[in-house]
Structure formats: structure tokens, C-alpha cells
Design a protein around this motif. Sequence first.
Motif, mmCIF file in Angstrom:
data_model
loop_
_atom_site.group_PDB
_atom_site.id
_atom_site.type_symbol
_atom_site.label_atom_id
_atom_site.label_comp_id
_atom_site.label_asym_id
_atom_site.label_seq_id
_atom_site.Cartn_x
_atom_site.Cartn_y
_atom_site.Cartn_z
ATOM 1 N N GLU A 58 5.780 -0.911 -9.234
ATOM 2 C CA GLU A 58 4.917 -1.835 -8.501
ATOM 3 C C GLU A 58 3.495 -1.287 -8.590
ATOM 4 N N VAL A 59 2.620 -2.035 -9.231
ATOM 5 C CA VAL A 59 1.248 -1.599 -9.495
ATOM 6 C C VAL A 59 0.342 -1.991 -8.337
ATOM 7 N N LYS A 60 -0.423 -1.037 -7.871
ATOM 8 C CA LYS A 60 -1.414 -1.289 -6.837
ATOM 9 C C LYS A 60 -2.754 -0.726 -7.298
ATOM 10 N N SER A 61 -3.816 -1.510 -7.116
ATOM 11 C CA SER A 61 -5.138 -1.104 -7.589
ATOM 12 C C SER A 61 -5.993 -0.449 -6.518
ATOM 13 N N PHE A 62 -5.674 -0.664 -5.247
ATOM 14 C CA PHE A 62 -6.437 -0.095 -4.130
ATOM 15 C C PHE A 62 -7.920 -0.431 -4.265
ATOM 16 N N VAL A 63 -8.215 -1.720 -4.296
ATOM 17 C CA VAL A 63 -9.603 -2.172 -4.399
ATOM 18 C C VAL A 63 -10.060 -2.921 -3.149
ATOM 19 N N ASN A 69 -5.250 0.112 4.732
ATOM 20 C CA ASN A 69 -4.653 -1.216 4.713
ATOM 21 C C ASN A 69 -3.926 -1.467 3.399
ATOM 22 N N ASP A 70 -4.524 -1.071 2.294
ATOM 23 C CA ASP A 70 -3.875 -1.208 0.987
ATOM 24 C C ASP A 70 -2.578 -0.402 0.948
ATOM 25 N N LEU A 71 -2.611 0.793 1.516
ATOM 26 C CA LEU A 71 -1.413 1.644 1.551
ATOM 27 C C LEU A 71 -0.316 1.013 2.402
ATOM 28 N N GLU A 72 -0.687 0.477 3.552
ATOM 29 C CA GLU A 72 0.311 -0.166 4.422
ATOM 30 C C GLU A 72 1.008 -1.323 3.704
ATOM 31 N N LYS A 73 0.233 -2.150 3.044
ATOM 32 C CA LYS A 73 0.819 -3.271 2.302
ATOM 33 C C LYS A 73 1.707 -2.776 1.169
ATOM 34 N N ALA A 74 1.232 -1.789 0.439
ATOM 35 C CA ALA A 74 1.993 -1.252 -0.689
ATOM 36 C C ALA A 74 3.310 -0.632 -0.218
ATOM 37 N N LEU A 75 3.269 0.095 0.886
ATOM 38 C CA LEU A 75 4.492 0.719 1.400
ATOM 39 C C LEU A 75 5.491 -0.328 1.885
ATOM 40 N N GLY A 76 4.997 -1.409 2.467
ATOM 41 C CA GLY A 76 5.888 -2.492 2.884
ATOM 42 C C GLY A 76 6.624 -3.087 1.695
ATOM 43 N N GLN A 77 5.904 -3.356 0.625
ATOM 44 C CA GLN A 77 6.544 -3.862 -0.596
ATOM 45 C C GLN A 77 7.518 -2.834 -1.153
ATOM 46 N N PHE A 78 7.111 -1.576 -1.158
ATOM 47 C CA PHE A 78 7.959 -0.520 -1.703
ATOM 48 C C PHE A 78 9.293 -0.450 -0.958
ATOM 49 N N VAL A 79 9.247 -0.495 0.354
ATOM 50 C CA VAL A 79 10.480 -0.441 1.153
ATOM 51 C C VAL A 79 11.360 -1.657 0.875
ATOM 52 N N LEU A 80 10.782 -2.843 0.877
ATOM 53 C CA LEU A 80 11.543 -4.062 0.632
ATOM 54 C C LEU A 80 12.185 -4.040 -0.754
ATOM 55 N N TYR A 81 11.401 -3.759 -1.778
ATOM 56 C CA TYR A 81 11.923 -3.746 -3.138
ATOM 57 C C TYR A 81 12.953 -2.635 -3.330
#
Length: 139
Positions: A58-63, A69-81
Motif C-alpha cells: 500500500e503506497v502512501k506519499s505523505f503529502v 494525519n497521513d499516518l493515522e489514515k495509512a495505519l487504518g488501511q494497513f490494519v483493514l487490509y
Amino acid sequence: MPAKDKHHDAVKRALLRDGWTITHDPLILKIGRKDLFVDLGAERLLAAERKGEKIAVEVKSFVGDSEINDLEKALGQFVLYSEILLQQEPDRLLYLAIPRHAWDELFEDEPIGKLLLASRRVRLAVYDDKEEVIVKWKS
């Protein structure tokens, strides 16, 4: 299908340079009536073992305006996936691809990053989007 992250193609090329074969772009996870899209699926033949290693990335650009906030969203996706992959493809490990600047700001000598890495809840592929290489794998 959701839009690709800004650095999607750079990470794809970095994985190819690192010896991976891209098998899915995106890797579609179906659960119930929902489809979820992990950015990339890849495999690499391990010659010594004569079997393949499979990952999802799962690619995240952190822009965004806030790296937290970017980390929180990315971790949510990571846990779900991760939970879905555990059921559907237990031999495929999920990695969160983050740019080097996010590693430096959130993980390198930062308590929040040390906490996440110590818990072994997240696997990271740290990439350089300019050089298009994976600079660090953390699991």
C-alpha cells in the motif's frame, strides 16, 4: 477504482529494481459486497527455497498538511487490509510503502515510530521517490 498515490509508479519501479515481479496493479480484495484495492501485489522467487515470496504494498506519499494525519489514515488501511489478507491470502505479507521523509520525521528516533515498530504491527518499505529505490525494509 480509487486514484493512485502520487508516488505509485515510483514505488512500482523501485520494487522491480529490487527484484520483485508485479503481479497485481491493484490487488483487489473482495469481502462481502465490497471491493478494496491494495496498490500493488508482487512476488519474488527465492532460489534457495524454490518457492515464491508474496507481498502486497500500500503506497502512501505523505503529502498532506499533517504527517500524523497521513499516518493515522495509512495505519487504518494497513490494519483493514492486513485482516482481509490474513483470511484470503495468508501467505502474502502487507507492507506500507512510505517516503524517506516520512521515515525521517515519524520513525527515525521518534517515539511514535519506535512504538509502532516495537509492536511489530506494521511492516514498512521506505522508498526514495527520486531515485525510485527501496531504501529500507522494516518488519
